[in-house]
Design a protein around this motif. Structure first.
Motif: not given
Ligand code: FEO
Length: 408
Positions: A23, A78, A80, A82-83, A145, A164, A191, A222
């Motif tokens: 990541f 978001h 990205e 992973d979402h 972000h 996030d 994080y 997360h």
């Molecule tokens: Fe911005 Fe959890 O990825």
């Protein structure tokens, strides 16, 4: 399928990822979770999905607890993967679902998942959505972000789906922070430092917005869900993102032809003043070069600005730049900037001088590689003067330098 009850008719339906997860050029050695939520109201709604790698598994699991044709909304906070990574698989079966996201996310999601024919609902801060028994409110959180990010608040449940923000990268099997004996603060802060702190000025904006909400539960994308002391976690973000006093000093050196570069210099000073960072401003044509060298010696960040005239610098700035190799520039940051009318070659030439001098010279490529920000650009090029069209990009670049200086 394992579902975890979060609120009335609301369930965690995500994925625990126990792998060493690659990541952002890091390896998440504690793994992570992709927290997706199902709100099973009259108009069933999904909040975020899971990583791309688990899209099929996610949809297969979801099918065990709901007829996917019943899903009315899929909220993507978001883009990205992973979402949003489960979106393509989910959308292919949840054919009646409208995808809810911010305006910049529409383009990204359509392109990433070939969803050009799907219905999207674009939301802005303060917009609400009745999902049949519960109400969702949306708040955009740009650059937390990435540009398109937002958070979703469920009024009735007093739950903030924070994406996030407030996340932790840990493959926890306990789901809730109050169910573990682990000290989670270290992971929470790590994080924040890695993902959020480079955008801390936007964190401050976000804290101001969500502080008006009566939040009981924070359900991030997360790691741990916070059912207790939500306010404490918000306060931590507030504290960690505040301006911290610094003894670092800035310096703006400029040579201006018609006054545009001078005005840009004054704007730089104004922004630094607002963040309580001491900064001097010098017209290099009016001060002896030896005195300028002394000012450079005590500065941490030095802006070198020039106007453009027939593709060249103006005034005595180049004389100073030729002296740079003779000045100790260790641990200093150099930034080239200036006003231009057509192509702005001299700003690039100033940049070349800085690079050759050995000073740490801010450049776009490095910013992208280290933060993923694509709208923070160096050198800072302003066509003619600052205006509504270029102000955002200018502010983004200045904010980046402030974060650098205060983080040293
Ligand atoms: Fe911005 Fe959890 O990825």
């Amino acid at each position: 399928m394992k579902t975890i009850k979060l609120n009335d008719n609301t369930f965690w339906v995500g994925k625990i990822d126990n792998r060493d997860v690659p990541f952002h050029r890091l390896t998440l050695t504690k793994g992570t979770t992709y927290n997706s939520y199902l709100i099973k109201t009259e108009k069933p709604t999904i909040i975020d999905t899971v990583d791309f790698a688990f899209g099929k598994e996610y949809v297969d699991n979801l099918e065990q607890i709901i007829d996917l044709m019943e899903i009315r909304y899929i909220v993507i906070n978001h883009s990205e993967p992973d979402h949003s990574g489960g979106l393509r698989a989910l959308a292919s079966k949840a054919k009646n679902a409208v995808i809810v996201c911010t305006e910049p996310a529409v383009y990204e999601l359509k392109e990433m998942y070939k969803l050009h024919d799907r219905e999207f609902l674009t939301v802005r801060t303060g917009d609400t959505l009745d999902i049949g028994g519960k109400t969702l409110e949306f708040y955009v959180t740009p650059y937390l972000h990435t540009e398109e990010t937002m958070v979703t608040y469920c009024d009735e449940d007093r739950t903030l789906y924070s994406c996030d923000i407030f996340s932790t990268h840990i493959a926890n099997e306990n789901y809730f922070a109050d169910m573990t004996d682990e000290d989670i603060l270290e992971d929470f802060k790590v994080y924040y430092q890695l993902i959020m702190h480079p955008h801390r000025l936007y964190v401050q904006d976000m804290v101001k917005i969500i502080s008006k909400l009566d939040i009981k539960v924070i359900a991030p994308s997360h790691g741990y869900i916070f059912r207790e002391n939500a306010k404490n976690y918000i306060n931590l973000y507030d504290e960690m993102s505040k301006d911290t006093p610094t003894n670092k000093k800035g310096l703006v050196l400029y040579s201006s032809l018609t006054g545009n570069t001078k005005k840009i210099s004054q704007e730089i000073k104004k922004i630094y003043d607002a963040h309580l960072i001491d900064i001097d401003i010098i017209d290099v044509n009016k001060v002896a070069i030896e005195d300028i060298k002394k000012a450079i010696e005590v500065a941490t960040i030095i802006f070198f600005g020039t106007s453009s005239k027939y593709a060249d610098m103006v005034g005595t700035l180049e004389d100073l730049l030729k002296e740079l190799p003779n000045i100790n520039l260790d641990n200093k940051i150099g930034v080239a900037f200036g006003s231009f009318g057509w192509s702005g070659e001299p700003i690039e030439i100033v940049q070349d001088y800085l690079i050759k001098s050995g000073v740490k010279t801010l450049n776009t490529s490095e910013v992208i590689k280290t933060t993923g920000m694509i709208d923070v650009k160096f050198p800072i090029r302003v066509r003619f003067s600052l205006n509504d069209n270029n102000r955002h990009e200018f502010d983004r670049a200045l904010n980046y330098t402030i974060d650098l200086v205060t983080g040293l």
